[in-house]
Design an enzyme around this catalytic site. Structure first.
Site, mmCIF file in Angstrom:
data_model
loop_
_atom_site.group_PDB
_atom_site.id
_atom_site.type_symbol
_atom_site.label_atom_id
_atom_site.label_comp_id
_atom_site.label_asym_id
_atom_site.label_seq_id
_atom_site.Cartn_x
_atom_site.Cartn_y
_atom_site.Cartn_z
ATOM 1 N N HIS A 175 4.217 1.252 3.378
ATOM 2 C CA HIS A 175 4.912 1.663 4.599
ATOM 3 C C HIS A 175 5.639 2.970 4.337
ATOM 4 O O HIS A 175 6.019 3.280 3.212
ATOM 5 C CB HIS A 175 5.899 0.597 5.072
ATOM 6 C CG HIS A 175 6.856 0.150 4.009
ATOM 7 N ND1 HIS A 175 6.516 -0.755 3.036
ATOM 8 C CD2 HIS A 175 8.145 0.494 3.764
ATOM 9 C CE1 HIS A 175 7.539 -0.950 2.242
ATOM 10 N NE2 HIS A 175 8.549 -0.198 2.652
ATOM 11 N N GLY A 187 11.823 1.282 -5.624
ATOM 12 C CA GLY A 187 12.661 0.613 -4.625
ATOM 13 C C GLY A 187 11.890 -0.106 -3.540
ATOM 14 O O GLY A 187 12.451 -0.437 -2.491
ATOM 15 N N HIS A 217 8.887 5.235 5.676
ATOM 16 C CA HIS A 217 10.125 5.284 6.457
ATOM 17 C C HIS A 217 10.176 6.649 7.145
ATOM 18 O O HIS A 217 9.991 7.683 6.492
ATOM 19 C CB HIS A 217 11.348 5.185 5.540
ATOM 20 C CG HIS A 217 11.424 3.904 4.753
ATOM 21 N ND1 HIS A 217 12.289 2.878 5.069
ATOM 22 C CD2 HIS A 217 10.761 3.494 3.641
ATOM 23 C CE1 HIS A 217 12.157 1.895 4.190
ATOM 24 N NE2 HIS A 217 11.233 2.250 3.307
ATOM 25 N N HIS A 222 3.607 -4.190 1.275
ATOM 26 C CA HIS A 222 2.581 -3.674 2.213
ATOM 27 C C HIS A 222 2.982 -2.226 2.439
ATOM 28 O O HIS A 222 4.108 -1.966 2.906
ATOM 29 C CB HIS A 222 2.626 -4.510 3.506
ATOM 30 C CG HIS A 222 1.662 -4.106 4.583
ATOM 31 N ND1 HIS A 222 0.830 -5.021 5.221
ATOM 32 C CD2 HIS A 222 1.415 -2.919 5.177
ATOM 33 C CE1 HIS A 222 0.113 -4.397 6.143
ATOM 34 N NE2 HIS A 222 0.457 -3.109 6.150
HETATM 35 P P1 AMP Z 1 11.221 -0.755 1.154
HETATM 36 O O1 AMP Z 1 12.534 -1.080 0.508
HETATM 37 O O2 AMP Z 1 10.805 0.657 1.036
HETATM 38 O O3 AMP Z 1 10.140 -1.733 0.751
HETATM 39 O O4 AMP Z 1 11.467 -0.942 2.706
HETATM 40 C C1 AMP Z 1 11.363 -2.136 3.389
HETATM 41 C C2 AMP Z 1 12.054 -1.935 4.703
HETATM 42 O O5 AMP Z 1 11.649 -2.950 5.609
HETATM 43 C C3 AMP Z 1 13.589 -1.983 4.619
HETATM 44 O O6 AMP Z 1 14.128 -0.773 5.100
HETATM 45 C C4 AMP Z 1 13.946 -3.174 5.501
HETATM 46 O O7 AMP Z 1 15.141 -2.976 6.211
HETATM 47 C C5 AMP Z 1 12.739 -3.270 6.417
HETATM 48 N N1 AMP Z 1 12.485 -4.585 6.960
HETATM 49 C C6 AMP Z 1 12.474 -5.767 6.297
HETATM 50 N N2 AMP Z 1 12.167 -6.766 7.126
HETATM 51 C C7 AMP Z 1 11.987 -6.205 8.356
HETATM 52 C C8 AMP Z 1 11.664 -6.733 9.649
HETATM 53 N N3 AMP Z 1 11.452 -8.041 9.863
HETATM 54 N N4 AMP Z 1 11.578 -5.864 10.681
HETATM 55 C C9 AMP Z 1 11.794 -4.545 10.487
HETATM 56 N N5 AMP Z 1 12.090 -3.991 9.296
HETATM 57 C C10 AMP Z 1 12.191 -4.814 8.255
HETATM 58 ZN ZN ZN Z 2 0.297 -6.841 4.405
#
Ligand code: AMP
Ligand code: ZN
Length: 113
Positions: free
Chosen positions: A99, A92, A101, A97
């Site tokens: 990260h 998912g 949650h 990059h």
């Molecule tokens: P994933 O689906 O684990 O790759 O999570 C990506 C997360 O980044 C999602 O929860 C998005 O809501 C969040 N996201 C995407 N763009 C931004 C943004 N510009 N600022 C903060 N969060 C973001």
């Molecule tokens: Zn990056």
């Protein structure tokens, strides 16, 4: 990675609501929160995903979890919290990059589905 959204956030080229920052780690509010408290924690230096962690770059992962501990204390997440890493398409992951949650302030279901 000039085309990476979270590299741009780390560089301040894309705005974010910062929650915590060190030399190596940045935490900011998720733009589409899935819980009352939803923060994204990243290494400032680009790592594409958890599948790209190596002995050479893994030190920052410990720093991310140190940051999570501080963020939880500063925000009084006394009821607990969940840390999630989505890796790859099946996992998912939508931003390439790595990260983590940090979710809190609601009862989170398990298994997550
Ligand atoms: P994933 O689906 O684990 O790759 O999570 C990506 C997360 O980044 C999602 O929860 C998005 O809501 C969040 N996201 C995407 N763009 C931004 C943004 N510009 N600022 C903060 N969060 C973001
Ligand atoms: Zn990056």
């Amino acid at each position: 990675m000039s085309d990476c959204l979270f590299c741009k956030i780390a560089a301040g080229e894309v705005p974010s609501t910062k929650v915590y920052e060190t030399e190596d780690v940045l935490a900011f509010k998720d733009i589409d929160p899935q819980a009352p408290f939803h923060v994204i924690v990243i290494p400032k230096k680009h790592i594409a995903s958890a599948a790209e962690i190596t002995p050479e770059n893994s030190g920052v992962i410990a720093k991310i979890f140190e940051a999570i501990s501080v963020i939880a204390a500063e925000n009084h997440l006394d009821g607990g919290f969940r840390v999630v890493n989505n890796c790859g398409e099946d996992g998912g992951q939508t931003v390439g990059h790595i990260h983590f949650h940090l979710l809190a302030r609601r009862n989170l279901a398990w298994p997550p589905g």
